[in-house]
Design a protein around this motif. Structure first.
Motif, PDB file in Angstrom:
ATOM      1  N   ARG A 259       0.796  -1.295   0.104  1.00  0.00           N
ATOM      2  CA  ARG A 259       0.088  -0.092   0.099  1.00  0.00           C
ATOM      3  C   ARG A 259       0.843   1.213   0.077  1.00  0.00           C
ATOM      4  N   LYS A 260       1.976   1.129   0.507  1.00  0.00           N
ATOM      5  CA  LYS A 260       2.957   2.311   0.652  1.00  0.00           C
ATOM      6  C   LYS A 260       3.451   2.806  -0.889  1.00  0.00           C
ATOM      7  N   ILE A 261       3.258   1.572  -1.873  1.00  0.00           N
ATOM      8  CA  ILE A 261       3.501   1.934  -3.102  1.00  0.00           C
ATOM      9  C   ILE A 261       2.594   2.450  -4.114  1.00  0.00           C
ATOM     10  N   VAL A 262       1.308   1.904  -3.823  1.00  0.00           N
ATOM     11  CA  VAL A 262       0.241   2.353  -4.849  1.00  0.00           C
ATOM     12  C   VAL A 262      -0.639   3.139  -3.948  1.00  0.00           C
ATOM     13  N   GLY A 263      -0.581   3.371  -2.827  1.00  0.00           N
ATOM     14  CA  GLY A 263      -1.412   4.435  -2.050  1.00  0.00           C
ATOM     15  C   GLY A 263      -2.785   3.674  -1.755  1.00  0.00           C
ATOM     16  N   GLY A 264      -3.626   4.405  -1.091  1.00  0.00           N
ATOM     17  CA  GLY A 264      -5.239   3.879  -0.762  1.00  0.00           C
ATOM     18  C   GLY A 264      -5.225   3.663   0.939  1.00  0.00           C
ATOM     19  N   ASN A 265      -6.459   3.254   1.164  1.00  0.00           N
ATOM     20  CA  ASN A 265      -6.664   3.069   2.787  1.00  0.00           C
ATOM     21  C   ASN A 265      -5.840   1.643   3.078  1.00  0.00           C
ATOM     22  N   TYR A 266      -5.362   1.798   4.429  1.00  0.00           N
ATOM     23  CA  TYR A 266      -4.617   0.507   4.884  1.00  0.00           C
ATOM     24  C   TYR A 266      -5.786  -0.168   5.515  1.00  0.00           C
ATOM     25  N   ARG A 267      -6.319  -0.900   4.775  1.00  0.00           N
ATOM     26  CA  ARG A 267      -7.755  -1.631   5.258  1.00  0.00           C
ATOM     27  C   ARG A 267      -7.092  -2.720   6.302  1.00  0.00           C
ATOM     28  N   ALA A 268      -6.096  -3.306   6.099  1.00  0.00           N
ATOM     29  CA  ALA A 268      -5.739  -4.477   6.941  1.00  0.00           C
ATOM     30  C   ALA A 268      -5.545  -3.653   8.405  1.00  0.00           C
ATOM     31  N   TYR A 269      -4.690  -2.413   8.407  1.00  0.00           N
ATOM     32  CA  TYR A 269      -4.465  -1.753   9.835  1.00  0.00           C
ATOM     33  C   TYR A 269      -5.964  -1.430  10.339  1.00  0.00           C
ATOM     34  N   GLU A 270      -6.805  -0.859   9.566  1.00  0.00           N
ATOM     35  CA  GLU A 270      -8.110  -0.265   9.816  1.00  0.00           C
ATOM     36  C   GLU A 270      -8.671  -1.456  10.794  1.00  0.00           C
ATOM     37  N   GLN A 271      -8.790  -2.787  10.208  1.00  0.00           N
ATOM     38  CA  GLN A 271      -9.325  -3.901  11.094  1.00  0.00           C
ATOM     39  C   GLN A 271      -8.631  -4.261  12.338  1.00  0.00           C
ATOM     40  N   LEU A 272      -7.230  -3.759  12.304  1.00  0.00           N
ATOM     41  CA  LEU A 272      -6.665  -4.144  13.588  1.00  0.00           C
ATOM     42  C   LEU A 272      -6.968  -3.025  14.662  1.00  0.00           C
ATOM     43  N   LEU A 273      -7.111  -1.844  14.035  1.00  0.00           N
ATOM     44  CA  LEU A 273      -7.249  -0.622  15.290  1.00  0.00           C
ATOM     45  C   LEU A 273      -8.817  -0.958  15.555  1.00  0.00           C
ATOM     46  N   GLU A 274      -9.769  -1.453  14.882  1.00  0.00           N
ATOM     47  CA  GLU A 274     -11.050  -1.330  15.268  1.00  0.00           C
ATOM     48  C   GLU A 274     -11.155  -2.780  16.264  1.00  0.00           C
ATOM     49  N   ARG A 275     -10.303  -3.838  15.923  1.00  0.00           N
ATOM     50  CA  ARG A 275     -10.409  -4.958  17.096  1.00  0.00           C
ATOM     51  C   ARG A 275      -9.906  -4.481  18.442  1.00  0.00           C
ATOM     52  N   GLY A 276      -8.593  -3.553  18.290  1.00  0.00           N
ATOM     53  CA  GLY A 276      -8.108  -2.951  19.517  1.00  0.00           C
ATOM     54  C   GLY A 276      -9.129  -2.279  20.191  1.00  0.00           C
ATOM     55  N   ARG A 277      -9.870  -1.259  19.504  1.00  0.00           N
ATOM     56  CA  ARG A 277     -10.807  -0.415  20.308  1.00  0.00           C
ATOM     57  C   ARG A 277     -12.025  -1.035  20.845  1.00  0.00           C
ATOM     58  N   ARG A 278     -12.494  -2.133  20.096  1.00  0.00           N
ATOM     59  CA  ARG A 278     -13.581  -2.741  20.670  1.00  0.00           C
ATOM     60  C   ARG A 278     -13.177  -3.673  21.865  1.00  0.00           C
ATOM     61  N   GLN A 279     -11.945  -4.258  21.882  1.00  0.00           N
ATOM     62  CA  GLN A 279     -11.421  -4.878  22.956  1.00  0.00           C
ATOM     63  C   GLN A 279     -11.089  -4.012  24.335  1.00  0.00           C
ATOM     64  N   ALA A 280     -10.563  -2.659  23.925  1.00  0.00           N
ATOM     65  CA  ALA A 280     -10.311  -1.925  25.002  1.00  0.00           C
ATOM     66  C   ALA A 280     -11.600  -1.420  25.559  1.00  0.00           C
ATOM     67  N   MET A 281     -12.700  -1.217  24.894  1.00  0.00           N
ATOM     68  CA  MET A 281     -13.923  -0.676  25.350  1.00  0.00           C
ATOM     69  C   MET A 281     -14.528  -1.839  26.293  1.00  0.00           C
ATOM     70  N   VAL A 282     -14.416  -3.126  25.978  1.00  0.00           N
ATOM     71  CA  VAL A 282     -15.027  -4.381  26.496  1.00  0.00           C
ATOM     72  C   VAL A 282     -14.353  -4.339  27.754  1.00  0.00           C
ATOM     73  N   ARG A 283     -13.030  -4.101  27.955  1.00  0.00           N
ATOM     74  CA  ARG A 283     -12.460  -4.270  29.246  1.00  0.00           C
ATOM     75  C   ARG A 283     -12.515  -3.172  30.262  1.00  0.00           C
ATOM     76  N   LEU A 284     -13.015  -1.928  29.586  1.00  0.00           N
ATOM     77  CA  LEU A 284     -13.568  -0.786  30.217  1.00  0.00           C
ATOM     78  C   LEU A 284     -14.674  -1.003  30.788  1.00  0.00           C
ATOM     79  N   LYS A 285     -15.589  -1.563  30.236  1.00  0.00           N
ATOM     80  CA  LYS A 285     -16.771  -1.838  30.772  1.00  0.00           C
ATOM     81  C   LYS A 285     -16.859  -3.012  31.656  1.00  0.00           C
ATOM     82  N   GLN A 286     -16.041  -3.907  31.638  1.00  0.00           N
ATOM     83  CA  GLN A 286     -15.907  -5.101  32.630  1.00  0.00           C
ATOM     84  C   GLN A 286     -15.320  -4.475  33.854  1.00  0.00           C
ATOM     85  N   ALA A 287     -14.385  -3.442  33.877  1.00  0.00           N
ATOM     86  CA  ALA A 287     -13.869  -2.736  34.954  1.00  0.00           C
ATOM     87  C   ALA A 287     -14.817  -2.158  35.701  1.00  0.00           C
TER      88      ALA A 287
END
Length: 348
Positions: free
Chosen positions: A81-109
């Motif tokens: 993607r660094k060569i052709v440009g565009g959205n980093y879809r692979a990293y977007e999914q990675l961050l989305e999973r991280g946000r959901r997991q962090a929010m779940v643990r916040l609610k659990q606490a």
């Protein structure tokens, strides 16, 4: 041959990364869905404060964090993607999973502390991998919020588990007249000003108008006033007086104490003496007064030096003087007052 081996190893790593990464992602998403259902009753809000409540609430800080790492296949696709440009879809999914997991643990606490609402929720991300060293991307997602629980019992028994600190005096609410030390200081300061004013105004009505024979030790009185004012300042700070109030009182004390020392030393010295006595002096050269009575020092009145310099040498003069227990030699200005007034009036 070596190139083919490297190419083969690379393809194997990409294949394993794709297969294993997809499998881990699906398993993580399934577990996330189950965990989100378990804490669905805990509500989160971005607003800073909760709405008004008739019940007393205790605030609790709750957090939730997650570290998500990218697989080798996503790392390879992101490089393309660094060569052709565009959205980093692979990293977007990675961050989305991280946000959901962090929010779940916040609610659990929050749920573990008995809270059902979390306000002022904020999410931050940070990279903890070294991309220049060839490491796959690893990100940490941190969710922070304030949960509110019903206050029960005393503060020490609350689920917030906090203890009340000591009550601190607010400078805005500090009153000079309500604080015992500053009230006493103010009363003493007013008394000193009244005393100096009475001495200054009533000097002409006293039997004797005492003055320092060798001139008032103004520098000494000023140093003593500064030392006394500084001691009171330190004492005021020990009595929990704010700096602003203590400094103002200390500055006002210096002139008041200096004036009190000027008149007080004269008055105390006269009270501790054997009484005034009449002594004989004669005018010497340049206004110097030499004693005729033995045991007395020469005198030079700086305030009226021009008057004495104009008197004929050898002219006799009678003075009323005393020396008290403080060792101060003072003279009575009253008999000389009419002479000074007449001479200065004639000069003008």
């Amino acid at each position: 041959m070596e190139l083919l081996i490297k190419l083969g190893v690379f393809l194997v790593l990409v294949t394993i990364g794709y297969w294993r990464g997809r499998r881990n992602e699906r398993a993580h998403l399934r577990s996330l869905a189950a965990e989100e259902d378990a804490v669905a009753d805990v509500l989160v809000f971005a607003t800073r404060y909760p709405p008004a409540s008739a019940q007393v609430l205790d605030p609790l800080l709750v957090t939730g964090s997650a570290v998500i790492a990218s697989d080798y296949f996503r790392f390879f696709v992101a490089g393309l993607r660094k060569i052709v440009g565009g959205n980093y879809r692979a990293y977007e999914q990675l961050l989305e999973r991280g946000r959901r997991q962090a929010m779940v643990r916040l609610k659990q606490a929050a749920k573990a502390r008995g809270a059902k609402h979390v306000f002022n929720v904020r999410i931050t991300t940070s990279r903890i991998s070294n991309s220049r060293g060839g490491e796959a991307t690893q990100v940490e997602v941190l969710a922070v919020g304030t949960a509110f629980v019903l206050a029960t019992g005393s503060v020490a028994e609350s689920r917030a588990h906090h203890r009340p600190g000591p009550a601190l005096a607010s400078p805005e609410n500090f009153s000079l007249f309500k604080h015992r030390f500053t009230r006493t200081w103010l009363l003493a300061l007013v008394a000193a000003v009244i005393y100096a004013f009475v001495e200054l105004i009533g000097d002409a009505r006293f039997t004797h108008q005492w003055r320092y024979a060798h001139g008032a030790p103004t520098a000494l009185f000023f140093m003593l006033a500064c030392a006394g004012s500084f001691a009171l300042l330190l004492w005021a700070r020990r009595a929990k007086t704010p700096w602003s109030s203590a400094i103002v009182l200390a500055l006002l004390t210096i002139p008041a104490l200096q004036a009190t020392l000027y008149f007080g030393v004269l008055r105390l010295n006269s009270l501790l003496s054997h009484g005034p006595q009449q002594v004989a002096y004669k005018v010497a050269s340049e206004g110097l007064l030499q004693p005729v009575t033995a045991g007395l020092p020469e005198l030079y009145f700086y305030d009226y030096a021009d008057y004495w310099a104009a008197q004929p040498e050898g002219s006799p003069i009678r003075l009323t003087v005393l020396r008290g227990a403080l060792g101060v030699l003072q003279y009575d200005l009253r008999p000389l007052g009419p002479q000074y007034e007449a001479w200065y009036s004639a000069q003008h």
